[in-house]
Scaffold this motif. Structure first.
Motif, short mmCIF file in Angstrom:
data_model
loop_
_atom_site.label_atom_id
_atom_site.label_comp_id
_atom_site.label_asym_id
_atom_site.label_seq_id
_atom_site.Cartn_x
_atom_site.Cartn_y
_atom_site.Cartn_z
N VAL A 1 0.84 -1.20 0.00
CA VAL A 1 0.00 0.00 0.00
C VAL A 1 0.87 1.25 0.00
N GLU A 2 1.94 1.25 0.79
CA GLU A 2 2.84 2.40 0.81
C GLU A 2 3.54 2.57 -0.53
N GLN A 3 3.88 1.44 -1.18
CA GLN A 3 4.47 1.55 -2.50
C GLN A 3 3.47 2.14 -3.50
N LYS A 4 2.22 1.79 -3.37
CA LYS A 4 1.19 2.35 -4.24
C LYS A 4 1.05 3.86 -4.04
N ILE A 5 1.04 4.30 -2.78
CA ILE A 5 0.93 5.74 -2.51
C ILE A 5 2.11 6.49 -3.12
N LEU A 6 3.31 5.93 -2.98
CA LEU A 6 4.48 6.58 -3.55
C LEU A 6 4.41 6.58 -5.08
N ARG A 7 3.88 5.50 -5.66
CA ARG A 7 3.74 5.45 -7.12
C ARG A 7 2.78 6.52 -7.61
N LEU B 1 2.92 -5.25 -6.90
CA LEU B 1 2.29 -6.54 -7.15
C LEU B 1 2.87 -7.63 -6.26
N GLN B 2 4.21 -7.69 -6.18
CA GLN B 2 4.84 -8.73 -5.36
C GLN B 2 4.58 -8.51 -3.88
N LEU B 3 4.58 -7.25 -3.44
CA LEU B 3 4.33 -6.99 -2.02
C LEU B 3 2.89 -7.29 -1.64
N ARG B 4 1.95 -6.93 -2.50
CA ARG B 4 0.55 -7.18 -2.17
C ARG B 4 0.22 -8.67 -2.16
N THR B 5 0.99 -9.47 -2.88
CA THR B 5 0.76 -10.92 -2.91
C THR B 5 1.64 -11.67 -1.92
N GLY B 6 2.37 -10.95 -1.06
CA GLY B 6 3.15 -11.61 -0.01
C GLY B 6 4.48 -12.17 -0.46
N HIS B 7 5.14 -11.53 -1.45
CA HIS B 7 6.44 -11.98 -1.93
C HIS B 7 7.44 -10.82 -1.89
N PRO B 8 7.84 -10.37 -0.70
CA PRO B 8 8.78 -9.22 -0.64
C PRO B 8 10.15 -9.53 -1.22
#
Length: 715
Positions: A439-445, A549-556
């Motif tokens: 979510v934080e990556q989305k806000i920054l995007r 995409l990877q973070l939201r699906t649990g693959h950091p």
């Protein structure tokens, strides 16, 4: 005088018992030794065992002292009144009545003593002789299986042998020095050794072959050198292996069994952090230090340990980093130690908004290169200063607090910390934290996407806007984020600001600005970047999309490369120059409705081109599997190539090699082939999904396809 006589009688009893025991043990032992010598060549082992048994019996017999004889005397002769022990007592220590009884017993002992020697066990001796005769008849009746080794090495001995036998084996294991394990020896050729151990084989073969070697399952061979009657070789072992003995001789090897070497790998150190109890902490106003309590353990011993302290200053993408390393000394034994350290926060000269990132590193004693283990990153944050609200402006402007955006660098740091913390978290908690980072990556995007035309609506009646020209990400958020989009000016829009507007609401600052201001002068609405900078920023947004995409699906772990690539592109954008252009909308080419359902195939690609055949993940393994499936001969060269690439580190490597070796030695063994297939099945790559092939057309269908091909073929 009576005591000396008692000692003589006791000695006579022990001699009689010893002779009886020897008469019972010696005849069958000699006959059994002769029988074993003829068949196994180790008859001396039986004689040594019999001699040791007899010596042990004699030692047990010597423990029977004179008092045991006196107890027998009380039982055998009632004249001693169950008090024969008084004959050995000191008269000065006895009572007058006991002294009188002692004198009476001495008189009776001087007259006569009963003969207490055991009688000759004639039946037992006869049975022993009969057993010895049976062993002697067996040795004379059955022929020997192999001739005993002769010291002179006569040709007749070699001619009588039918196979080469392994008569002696000794395997010496010398572990690496850093492990602290002692060297060991054993007669078993199967062993479980630590990685890096030095092995030495000493074998005895009868009759001696011309040459001998150890053949390993991966094709390697180790030649044995002859020294008298022994064949020796040595080798360092790092990986598990299967091996067998091979010889060059006129006679076959009697035992061609396979031996196994299991290797215990040196595990990296294990770390447990007791304090602090969480990876992210906020500094308290009165906090002067930061305490660490860490435990580490290793299977063979710990080496150097250190704390890496990183101080991060700044915000956004402009962060300055200072690093320092502190050596730690633990308490405890060599294999398990406890480390305690206190970080002086005042000495770091921290300011509001700074962060302290600490990671613990410990090494083991492996040689030549030590293994390192690192803990998760522990972060101490200092809260940033609170911004003062404007005074006296409440009635003039709308109060809006600035949104907090994480920098791309901080997202990378938090992602690495989450990956390191994964073993301590449950699956649900881990996925939840990864989703929060997404979510934080989305806000920054979205923040950076504004420079490419991604807009947010500021009023309830705002309409959805088309993305900027060439913007790939304007509408990727769909319905969820569509409500956040703002209206954009369409291409060719005139400047008639008295057109129909959205319903206004009293006190709405957005409507007031739209009614009385000129919104086309806003950089968010009328500013674009130069093409090169825009291209770089697009690449950064694409990487952020993939990271989200990877973070939201649990693959950091899979998101880290995209995050780092996005950071690199953002740095390039910060250094680029900007230009201001009038914004235009996205114009797609019009759809030619006249071609629909017309069968016109102009400008279409050739339909006869077929998709390329899929290449298997491992062609060698696939070829071996096909051989096993069809029953054809296995291509063992491709099998060996695949095994060398896979290595011996896999858990099932030795079992798989053993199954392949069984089939290689007996190609007609159906059970061996089935076992190898069962072990290979889980290792095959999973087939990708594919559409079903088209059915074979009939005559009319073939005529239609031929007509299409003829039409597509240029004249």
């Amino acid at each position: 005088m009576s005591q000396a006589r008692l000692l003589r009688e006791h000695a006579r009893i022990r001699r009689r018992r010893g002779v009886i025991a020897l008469a019972l043990l010696l005849p069958p032992a000699l006959a059994l030794a002769w029988l074993v010598q003829r068949h196994l060549g180790a008859g001396w082992v039986v004689l040594i065992a019999a001699a040791l048994t007899y010596v042990w019996w004699l030692l047990q017999e010597r423990r029977r002292d004179l008092r045991s004889y006196l107890r027998l005397l009380n039982t055998a002769d009632p004249r001693f009144d169950d008090s024969a022990e008084l004959l050995l007592a000191d008269a000065t220590t006895l009572t007058p009545l006991a002294q009188l009884q002692q004198q009476r017993l001495q008189t009776r002992a001087a007259e006569a003593l009963p003969d207490l020697r055991p009688a000759w066990p004639r039946r037992a001796i006869a049975g022993s002789l009969a057993l010895a005769g049976v062993f002697a008849l067996l040795s004379l009746w059955s022929p020997p299986t192999a001739s005993p080794p002769a010291a002179t090495g006569e040709p007749a001995t070699a001619a009588a042998a039918t196979s080469v036998r392994l008569t002696g084996a000794l395997l010496s294991v010398t572990p690496p020095r850093y492990t602290g394990l002692p060297a060991s020896r054993g007669e078993e050729l199967d062993a479980r050794v630590p990685a890096g151990a030095q092995l030495q084989w000493q074998l005895q073969l009868q009759p001696a072959p011309r040459a001998a070697r150890l053949r390993f399952h991966d094709g390697r061979s180790l030649e044995l050198t002859r020294d008298g009657e022994q064949w020796a070789a040595q080798m360092r072992v790092d990986d598990a292996a299967l091996y067998r003995l091979e010889i060059d001789a006129d006679l076959p090897l009697q035992d061609e069994r396979r031996y196994r070497l299991d290797v215990v790998a040196d595990a990296p150190p294990q770390i447990r952090v007791d304090a602090p109890d969480k990876t992210l902490s906020l500094r308290e106003p009165t906090q002067k230090g930061w305490d660490f309590d860490i435990r580490a353990s290793d299977d063979y011993g710990l080496g150097d340990a250190s704390l890496e302290i990183v101080r991060a200053q700044g915000s956004g993408e402009n962060i300055q980093v200072k690093r320092q390393t502190v050596r730690l000394r633990g308490t405890g034994d060599a294999r398990e130690q406890r480390y305690r350290h206190r970080i002086d926060l005042d000495a770091l000269e921290l300011a509001a908004g700074d962060e302290v990132i600490v990671r613990f590193d410990v090494a083991d004693r492996r040689e030549p290169q030590a293994q390192h283990s690192r803990s998760a990153s522990y972060i101490l944050r200092l809260p940033p200063p609170q911004a003062d609200d404007g005074v006296g402006m409440d009635g003039l402007v709308r109060t809006a607090l600035p949104a907090f955006f994480r920098s791309q660098r901080q997202l990378i740091i938090d992602t690495e910390a989450l990956i390191a913390e994964r073993p301590k978290l449950s699956e649900d908690n881990f996925v939840a934290k990864s989703d929060a980072l997404g979510v934080e990556q989305k806000i920054l995007r979205l923040r950076y996407g504004q420079f490419l035309g991604e807009e947010f609506e500021s009023g309830r009646g705002a309409a959805h806007a088309a993305p900027a020209a060439g913007d790939e990400h304007g509408e990727k958020d769909g319905g969820k984020d569509g409500a956040d989009k703002t209206a954009a000016e369409a291409p060719g829009e005139d400047h008639d600001h008295a057109a129909a507007a959205a319903p206004q609401r009293f006190g709405d600052a957005g409507n007031v600005l739209a009614e009385f201001g000129h919104t086309h002068d806003h950089t968010e609405a009328a500013t674009l970047l130069d093409p090169e900078t825009k291209r770089i920023l697009k690449v950064a947004l694409e990487q952020m999309w993939q990271a989200e995409l990877q973070l939201r699906t649990g693959h950091p772990q899979q998101a880290l490369p995209y995050e780092n690539k996005a950071l690199e592109q953002i740095k390039l954008v910060q250094q680029a120059s900007r230009i201001y252009l009038a914004r235009v909308g996205l114009e797609l080419p019009p759809v030619d409705e006249t071609r629909r359902l017309s069968g016109e195939r102009k400008d279409l690609r050739d339909s006869a081109s077929a998709a390329a055949a899929a290449i298997p993940a491992d062609a060698d393994l696939d070829a071996v599997w096909q051989n096993l499936r069809t029953g054809a001969a296995v291509d063992w060269e491709r099998w060996d190539a695949w095994q060398r690439r896979r290595g011996a580190a896999a858990a099932d490597a030795l079992d798989l090699a053993a199954a392949a070796d069984n089939l290689r030695r007996d190609p007609d063994c159906a059970a061996c082939r089935s076992e190898l297939r069962n072990r290979l099945w889980p290792l095959l790559s999973r087939a990708s999904a594919a559409s079903a092939g088209r059915d074979t057309p009939d005559a009319a269908g073939r005529a239609y396809l031929d007509a299409l091909r003829a039409k597509e073929t240029p004249p």
